[in-house]
Scaffold this active site. Structure first.
Site, PDB file in Angstrom:
ATOM      1  N   CYS A 234     -29.437   1.370  40.870  1.00 23.41           N
ATOM      2  CA  CYS A 234     -28.861   0.255  40.099  1.00 23.41           C
ATOM      3  C   CYS A 234     -29.355   0.444  38.667  1.00 23.41           C
ATOM      4  O   CYS A 234     -30.322  -0.191  38.244  1.00 23.41           O
ATOM      5  CB  CYS A 234     -29.292  -1.086  40.666  1.00 23.41           C
ATOM      6  SG  CYS A 234     -28.904  -1.308  42.433  1.00 23.41           S
ATOM      7  N   ALA A 236     -28.250   0.509  35.152  1.00 21.58           N
ATOM      8  CA  ALA A 236     -28.164  -0.135  33.839  1.00 21.58           C
ATOM      9  C   ALA A 236     -29.273  -1.179  33.686  1.00 21.58           C
ATOM     10  O   ALA A 236     -29.666  -1.804  34.674  1.00 21.58           O
ATOM     11  CB  ALA A 236     -26.787  -0.787  33.680  1.00 21.58           C
ATOM     12  N   GLY A 238     -30.694   1.225  31.614  1.00 17.37           N
ATOM     13  CA  GLY A 238     -30.951   2.642  31.425  1.00 17.37           C
ATOM     14  C   GLY A 238     -32.317   3.050  30.928  1.00 17.37           C
ATOM     15  O   GLY A 238     -32.593   4.247  30.823  1.00 17.37           O
ATOM     16  N   ASN A 239     -33.206   2.107  30.639  1.00 22.87           N
ATOM     17  CA  ASN A 239     -34.543   2.496  30.169  1.00 22.87           C
ATOM     18  C   ASN A 239     -35.291   3.316  31.215  1.00 22.87           C
ATOM     19  O   ASN A 239     -35.927   4.330  30.900  1.00 22.87           O
ATOM     20  CB  ASN A 239     -35.356   1.253  29.798  1.00 22.87           C
ATOM     21  CG  ASN A 239     -34.965   0.688  28.450  1.00 22.87           C
ATOM     22  OD1 ASN A 239     -34.387   1.387  27.619  1.00 22.87           O
ATOM     23  ND2 ASN A 239     -35.258  -0.568  28.218  1.00 22.87           N
ATOM     24  N   LYS A 240     -35.229   2.864  32.469  1.00 21.31           N
ATOM     25  CA  LYS A 240     -35.923   3.596  33.532  1.00 21.31           C
ATOM     26  C   LYS A 240     -35.268   4.962  33.759  1.00 21.31           C
ATOM     27  O   LYS A 240     -35.951   5.941  34.070  1.00 21.31           O
ATOM     28  CB  LYS A 240     -35.933   2.784  34.826  1.00 21.31           C
ATOM     29  CG  LYS A 240     -36.690   1.452  34.744  1.00 21.31           C
ATOM     30  CD  LYS A 240     -36.677   0.738  36.072  1.00 21.31           C
ATOM     31  CE  LYS A 240     -37.248  -0.671  35.954  1.00 21.31           C
ATOM     32  NZ  LYS A 240     -36.353  -1.563  35.168  1.00 21.31           N
ATOM     33  N   ASP A 258     -24.004   2.144  38.741  1.00 23.59           N
ATOM     34  CA  ASP A 258     -23.978   0.730  38.372  1.00 23.59           C
ATOM     35  C   ASP A 258     -22.532   0.250  38.419  1.00 23.59           C
ATOM     36  O   ASP A 258     -21.610   1.012  38.101  1.00 23.59           O
ATOM     37  CB  ASP A 258     -24.563   0.500  36.976  1.00 23.59           C
ATOM     38  CG  ASP A 258     -25.067  -0.923  36.799  1.00 23.59           C
ATOM     39  OD1 ASP A 258     -26.271  -1.155  37.008  1.00 23.59           O
ATOM     40  OD2 ASP A 258     -24.256  -1.809  36.471  1.00 23.59           O
ATOM     41  N   ARG A 263     -22.098  -2.687  30.934  1.00 28.19           N
ATOM     42  CA  ARG A 263     -23.496  -2.265  30.945  1.00 28.19           C
ATOM     43  C   ARG A 263     -23.598  -0.747  31.062  1.00 28.19           C
ATOM     44  O   ARG A 263     -24.482  -0.120  30.461  1.00 28.19           O
ATOM     45  CB  ARG A 263     -24.231  -2.942  32.100  1.00 28.19           C
ATOM     46  CG  ARG A 263     -24.614  -4.386  31.834  1.00 28.19           C
ATOM     47  CD  ARG A 263     -24.976  -5.129  33.113  1.00 28.19           C
ATOM     48  NE  ARG A 263     -26.000  -4.478  33.897  1.00 28.19           N
ATOM     49  CZ  ARG A 263     -27.306  -4.700  33.762  1.00 28.19           C
ATOM     50  NH1 ARG A 263     -27.735  -5.538  32.840  1.00 28.19           N
ATOM     51  NH2 ARG A 263     -28.183  -4.086  34.536  1.00 28.19           N
ATOM     52  N   ASP A 305     -33.991  -0.458  41.690  1.00 26.12           N
ATOM     53  CA  ASP A 305     -34.339  -1.658  40.924  1.00 26.12           C
ATOM     54  C   ASP A 305     -33.114  -2.573  40.939  1.00 26.12           C
ATOM     55  O   ASP A 305     -32.352  -2.626  39.980  1.00 26.12           O
ATOM     56  CB  ASP A 305     -34.722  -1.271  39.490  1.00 26.12           C
ATOM     57  CG  ASP A 305     -35.289  -2.446  38.707  1.00 26.12           C
ATOM     58  OD1 ASP A 305     -36.449  -2.796  38.929  1.00 26.12           O
ATOM     59  OD2 ASP A 305     -34.548  -3.020  37.870  1.00 26.12           O
ATOM     60  N   CYS A 359     -37.818  -7.489  38.703  1.00 28.52           N
ATOM     61  CA  CYS A 359     -38.476  -8.311  37.683  1.00 28.52           C
ATOM     62  C   CYS A 359     -38.474  -9.763  38.161  1.00 28.52           C
ATOM     63  O   CYS A 359     -38.202 -10.693  37.399  1.00 28.52           O
ATOM     64  CB  CYS A 359     -37.793  -8.159  36.324  1.00 28.52           C
ATOM     65  SG  CYS A 359     -36.016  -8.438  36.336  1.00 28.52           S
TER      66      CYS A 359
END
Length: 466
Positions: A234, A236, A238-240, A258, A263, A305, A359
């Protein structure tokens, strides 16, 4: 007027649950995102006050062509902001006609509530609190640069580098133009809270990734070696994904999925800016991806995530002032999806290690999901005990839950987060790669300059290590 129209559109989008403030601001293509984000957050923070003043003054009844969200933004600027920094356009004379009445209604509201300052009109839950005072974490993008050069660049800009932090207190006491190297992640820089780097040339060139420390842990703990095939289930925003690519050194393959078209488009832009070349994006539901598909026969690492309540996100306090815990109905729906996604991920035949993260602060989305997956695949996967000195562990809801990690502003000076590392039993007899990351959180040596490393000319404005 473009500023106020853009702010009104973002507020309307947040209210109709089209996305978060940050996502909608960055998707708006408004040139000055910092200005737009600040205006939207402040207008949202005073939303209840503005609604009361606008209603008492009868503004929308008198001006039927004035849209509610535009009115809210303009009245914020008139009464509480900086006085039409965006020009005001044709609405400025309109608001001027009602200015006296609006100011009188604001004064009457203060008298009614027994306060003298605008700030005192806010509910306690709407005021900035300690949770918003976490440091600004900045990940150095190893695909484009290195920590040494970035540190030198900031030093030439007048920042004072204080070396590697040795405790949370070091991070908590950061002020002004001082910054540190994180004690755990070797390419994570730490600046004082609210340091804004969105317009910094290194960020805009993709050399820096603005990413909370807790959000950096999933990729670090998955630790795929270069050449690996990885699924980001999952993916977006995209940092990870960009962090995974940096760990892979762009060698190998990342399959990133995604469902959200917008996104995913923003993610493609982020990955291109970060120099990621090993990622294959797909607008697809991860649950529809077949574990038996030959394209994924070499996938040994999965980062999951999934969508969650976001109850640990710091920006939620700005975007939803006074928001309470998610409803039981919503938690039940989210947990159901998360359980299906985790069990689906564990079905990939070559999978060796998986990181599950959210999160969220809610047990239903965290420990309960992991426990359910382990019970459905007994003897196949186990929880890996990672980072033994991390101060915030999983809730003791089942044996082994203490191997999970939690994060919070109070205990780790990060956003709220949950992480579990699962590893296939048949590869767990030897010490796993993730466990090797954990002994007593012993910090690795601070970055050292190599003789052959290219140095930037003093005062150079070109981003380093291109």
């Amino acid at each position: 007027m473009a500023l106020y129209a853009a702010a009104a559109a973002v507020l309307e989008g947040v209210e109709s649950r089209q996305g978060s403030i940050k996502g909608l601001v960055y998707g708006s293509r408004f040139q000055n995102v910092k200005q737009l984000y600040a205006l939207v957050c402040e207008t949202q923070r005073y939303s209840a006050v503005l609604d009361a003043v606008i209603a008492s003054a009868g503004l929308l009844r008198a001006e039927k062509k004035l849209r509610p969200h535009v009115a809210k933004v303009l009245v914020y600027e008139l009464l509480l902001g900086r006085g039409f920094r965006g020009g005001g356009g044709r609405w400025k004379p309109l608001l001027a006609r009602h200015q006296a009445r609006l100011k009188a209604e604001l004064a009457r509201l203060k008298v009614h509530r027994g306060v003298s300052r605008n700030e005192d009109l806010l509910e306690v839950g709407s005021r900035p609190g300690p949770a918003l005072q976490v440091p600004r974490f900045v990940r150095v993008n190893a695909l484009k640069t290195c920590a040494d050069d970035v540190i030198d660049y900031f030093k030439r800009q007048g920042f004072s580098y204080e070396g590697r932090a040795s405790s949370l207190e070091d991070l908590r006491s950061l002020k002004g133009k001082h910054f540190l190297l994180d004690p755990l992640l070797p390419e994570l820089l730490v600046f004082p809270a609210h340091t804004d780097l969105h317009e910094h040339p290194l960020y805009q060139a993709g050399h820096l990734i603005l990413q909370d420390k807790a959000s950096c842990l999933p990729a670090m703990l998955l630790a795929p070696p270069p050449g690996s095939h990885v699924i980001d289930a999952c993916a977006a925003p995209g940092n990870k994904t960009s962090h995974l690519a940096a760990l892979l050194k762009n060698q190998g393959k990342i399959f990133a999925f995604d469902l959200d078209e917008k996104r995913l488009a923003s993610m493609a832009t982020l990955l291109a800016r970060a120099g990621v070349s090993c990622c294959e994006l797909a607008e697809k539901d991860f649950l529809a991806v077949s574990p038996s598909d030959q394209r994924y026969r070499q996938v040994q690492y999965i980062l999951l995530d999934p969508s969650c309540s976001g109850s640990g996100m710091l920006t939620r306090q700005l975007e939803e002032p006074g928001a309470g815990a998610p409803s039981k109905k919503r938690l039940h729906a989210l947990a159901g999806f998360q359980q299906r996604a985790l069990c689906h991920a564990l079905a990939f035949p070559s999978l060796r290690r998986l990181v599950y993260s959210t999160c969220s602060l809610c047990q239903e989305e965290n420990e309960d999901v992991v426990q359910d997956a382990l019970q459905k695949s007994p003897g196949t996967f186990r929880l890996v005990p990672v980072l033994p000195s991390w101060p915030h562990r999983g809730l003791g809801t089942f044996p082994g839950a203490e191997h999970c990690l939690r994060a919070s502003p109070e205990t780790t000076l990060t956003g709220g987060f949950f992480i579990a590392v699962l590893e296939r039993e048949e590869v767990s007899s030897s010490v796993s790669q993730t466990e090797a990351l954990g002994p007593e959180l012993t910090p690795s040596p601070a970055p050292k300059r190599k003789q052959q490393q290219r140095k930037l000319a003093a005062g150079a404005s070109t981003p380093p290590c291109t």
